[in-house]
Design a protein around this motif. Structure first.
Motif, PDB file in Angstrom:
ATOM      1  N   LEU A  46       0.833  -1.202   0.000  1.00 30.09           N
ATOM      2  CA  LEU A  46       0.000   0.000   0.000  1.00 30.09           C
ATOM      3  C   LEU A  46       0.869   1.255   0.000  1.00 30.09           C
ATOM      4  N   LEU A  47       1.939   1.221   0.805  1.00 34.99           N
ATOM      5  CA  LEU A  47       2.843   2.375   0.864  1.00 34.99           C
ATOM      6  C   LEU A  47       3.547   2.574  -0.474  1.00 34.99           C
ATOM      7  N   ILE A  48       3.987   1.486  -1.093  1.00 40.81           N
ATOM      8  CA  ILE A  48       4.646   1.586  -2.399  1.00 40.81           C
ATOM      9  C   ILE A  48       3.675   2.109  -3.450  1.00 40.81           C
ATOM     10  N   SER A  49       2.419   1.637  -3.394  1.00 37.41           N
ATOM     11  CA  SER A  49       1.411   2.103  -4.358  1.00 37.41           C
ATOM     12  C   SER A  49       1.146   3.591  -4.183  1.00 37.41           C
ATOM     13  N   ALA A  50       1.002   4.039  -2.918  1.00 42.20           N
ATOM     14  CA  ALA A  50       0.756   5.465  -2.667  1.00 42.20           C
ATOM     15  C   ALA A  50       1.944   6.309  -3.122  1.00 42.20           C
ATOM     16  N   SER A  51       3.153   5.813  -2.872  1.00 44.20           N
ATOM     17  CA  SER A  51       4.351   6.545  -3.309  1.00 44.20           C
ATOM     18  C   SER A  51       4.407   6.623  -4.833  1.00 44.20           C
ATOM     19  N   GLY A  52       4.068   5.519  -5.482  1.00 46.85           N
ATOM     20  CA  GLY A  52       4.064   5.529  -6.942  1.00 46.85           C
ATOM     21  C   GLY A  52       3.056   6.505  -7.509  1.00 46.85           C
ATOM     22  N   LEU A  53       1.859   6.560  -6.880  1.00 47.98           N
ATOM     23  CA  LEU A  53       0.844   7.505  -7.345  1.00 47.98           C
ATOM     24  C   LEU A  53       1.321   8.941  -7.170  1.00 47.98           C
ATOM     25  N   ALA A  54       1.951   9.236  -6.030  1.00 47.14           N
ATOM     26  CA  ALA A  54       2.444  10.595  -5.794  1.00 47.14           C
ATOM     27  C   ALA A  54       3.524  10.971  -6.806  1.00 47.14           C
ATOM     28  N   ILE A  55       4.424  10.025  -7.106  1.00 47.50           N
ATOM     29  CA  ILE A  55       5.485  10.292  -8.082  1.00 47.50           C
ATOM     30  C   ILE A  55       4.899  10.497  -9.476  1.00 47.50           C
ATOM     31  N   ALA A  56       3.877   9.702  -9.819  1.00 46.64           N
ATOM     32  CA  ALA A  56       3.247   9.855 -11.128  1.00 46.64           C
ATOM     33  C   ALA A  56       2.584  11.224 -11.258  1.00 46.64           C
ATOM     34  N   VAL A  57       1.878  11.655 -10.197  1.00 46.31           N
ATOM     35  CA  VAL A  57       1.239  12.979 -10.217  1.00 46.31           C
ATOM     36  C   VAL A  57       2.291  14.077 -10.342  1.00 46.31           C
ATOM     37  N   LEU A  58       3.407  13.921  -9.622  1.00 47.89           N
ATOM     38  CA  LEU A  58       4.490  14.893  -9.712  1.00 47.89           C
ATOM     39  C   LEU A  58       5.058  14.928 -11.124  1.00 47.89           C
ATOM     40  N   GLY A  59       5.190  13.754 -11.747  1.00 49.15           N
ATOM     41  CA  GLY A  59       5.704  13.714 -13.110  1.00 49.15           C
ATOM     42  C   GLY A  59       4.793  14.434 -14.088  1.00 49.15           C
ATOM     43  N   VAL A  60       3.492  14.230 -13.928  1.00 46.93           N
ATOM     44  CA  VAL A  60       2.537  14.936 -14.793  1.00 46.93           C
ATOM     45  C   VAL A  60       2.656  16.449 -14.587  1.00 46.93           C
ATOM     46  N   ALA A  61       2.802  16.840 -13.315  1.00 52.99           N
ATOM     47  CA  ALA A  61       2.918  18.269 -13.018  1.00 52.99           C
ATOM     48  C   ALA A  61       4.161  18.875 -13.670  1.00 52.99           C
ATOM     49  N   ILE A  62       5.279  18.148 -13.606  1.00 54.68           N
ATOM     50  CA  ILE A  62       6.511  18.636 -14.229  1.00 54.68           C
ATOM     51  C   ILE A  62       6.351  18.697 -15.738  1.00 54.68           C
TER      52      ILE A  62
END
Length: 459
Positions: A32-48
């Motif tokens: 669950l922690l890895i999934s949440a971290s992956g989602l946050a990184i993906a959102v950050l990537g879209v933002a960049i």
């Protein structure tokens, strides 16, 4: 007040189930922690990728919204409300997700998914246990052991030539499936239903009368997969059993027994009927090759259990495979023999515990186990009288002789007695519990005889 207490009783188990998802060993939290971290990184990537413009606007909108909310509701009210709403959504979403998964996998209403997963993890971490034998004794043992480990390998004799198994062996040429069938049923999750199905015998039909469904099932699987080993492996997957069931050999072996009066009787089903004292046992062909998977299981085992079962027709036939005897002798793990409760007419009449040990030592030509488990209390007088009519008696514990043979005695109450028939059997749960306690070293020295420690268990 009564309504509040009853409501508390209803909600507490559900809350407990939620917290069970945080238990160690489920491997849920980390993913669950890895999934949440992956989602946050993906959102950050879209933002960049979009030069952060939407993020700035979103932050401005959220900041303004929060400022307006705090002007209406103070932060000491709006903050806890937001936290409560967030936690409610998390728990509600989690419970609905678990409910959906349970429905897909058809989890029993009485068994919560998290409990099933915790139990499965516990069994998967259990010791690697190898059991060796055949007949009803081995299936009785497996029925209890599967509550403690999923890493069980049952090595089963294929010398049976009587009943339905014998008919299939003669008519079709397959190895006898009867003992393998019983072990598969004993290790299955739906044991009761599967046992009834596999033990069902046809009462009508040309060629079907007397055959059990389980024997026909394994025979058909042997024809489809090519041999009995593959048939049992495929059946294990279909039936979702806990552990493995392996034939000792794929050779078409036939037992012979030499009696004290010089007679030599062939055939597993004929030996108990011949009468007399057995002095030697062998098979045709001699020295059959072992199944490689059986040898591998013995070498990787944490614990080896021999028996219970008929001495000459269920246990020793496995030891006539030289590679199996040698692998057991070389195993540097706890090894124990489960002795029968009663002597068996035609095989072990008048035998003591030491006589059982001597027979195994003589035929295997080496020491295969370190301790022997013996039932402590005798059956009821009514049962003893019934057995006496069949020339069967409790196996006498000759402690000094057993000690001189270099074995420890484990005394335990592991018997069940049928009140209607008077017959006695090992109790699956008590037998498995005692064996696991001995394995983990949780037994207390009781007395010393001939320099050997005798271990004693109370029910």
């Amino acid at each position: 007040m009564h309504k509040l207490s009853s409501r508390h009783k209803k909600t507490t188990p559900r809350v407990n189930q939620w917290f069970k998802w945080l238990s160690p060993g489920l491997f849920i939290k980390r993913w669950l922690l890895i999934s949440a971290s992956g989602l946050a990184i993906a959102v950050l990537g879209v933002a960049i990728w979009v030069k952060l413009t939407p993020i700035y606007r979103l932050l401005e909108f959220v900041s303004g919204l929060l400022e307006n909310i705090t002007t209406i509701l103070p932060n000491y009210i709006s903050g806890p409300l937001a936290i409560g709403a967030g936690l409610f959504l998390v728990f509600w979403g989690q419970s609905r997700t678990v409910g959906s998964i349970s429905e897909v996998f058809k989890v029993d209403q009485e068994e919560v998914l998290v409990d099933m997963l915790l139990n499965r993890r516990r069994l998967n971490r259990g010791p690697k246990i190898v059991t060796i034998g055949g007949g009803t004794g081995l299936s009785t043992l497996l029925r209890g052991l599967k509550q403690y480990s999923s890493n069980i390998t049952a090595i089963v004799t294929v010398a049976d030539d009587g009943g339905s198994s014998g008919r299939l062996r003669r008519e079709i040429g397959v190895l006898p499936p009867g003992d393998l069938r019983n072990c598969l049923a004993a290790l299955a999750d739906e044991e009761k239903l599967l046992t009834e199905l596999f033990q069902y015998r046809f009462r009508a039909g040309d060629g079907l009368i007397g055959h059990s469904f389980g024997n026909l099932f394994l025979t058909a699987m042997s024809e489809i997969t090519g041999d009995l080993e593959q048939a049992v492996a495929a059946s294990s997957q279909v039936l979702a059993i806990r552990g493995k069931v392996l034939p000792a050999t794929l050779s078409d072996v036939r037992l012979w027994a030499e009696f004290e009066d010089g007679r030599i009787i062939e055939g597993e089903s004929n030996i108990p009927q011949a009468g007399g004292k057995i002095v030697n046992l062998g098979c045709i062909p001699a020295n059959p090759p072992a199944l490689p998977a059986a040898i591998k299981a013995i070498r990787e085992a944490d614990y080896i259990i021999i028996g219970p079962g008929s001495l000459y027709t269920s246990i020793i036939p496995n030891l006539l495979v030289p590679e199996i005897s040698q692998a057991i002798a070389e195993a540097n793990v706890p090894r124990i023999y489960v002795c029968n409760i009663m002597t068996q007419p035609g095989e072990t009449e008048g035998y003591t515990v030491a006589d059982h040990i001597r027979a195994i030592d003589r035929i295997s030509n080496q020491k295969l186990f370190d301790a022997v488990l013996v039932h402590k209390k005798p059956p009821s007088p009514q049962s003893l009288q019934k057995y006496a009519l069949e020339n069967s008696h409790p196996v006498f514990v000759d402690r000094e002789d057993v000690g001189n043979l270099g074995r420890r005695i484990v005394l335990a109450n592991v018997m069940d007695e049928d009140e209607e028939t008077g017959y006695v059997r090992h109790n699956s749960n008590r037998l498995a519990k005692v064996l696991l306690r001995w394995y983990t070293g949780k037994w207390q020295p009781k007395i010393s005889i001939a320099g050997k420690i005798v271990k004693k268990f109370e029910r």
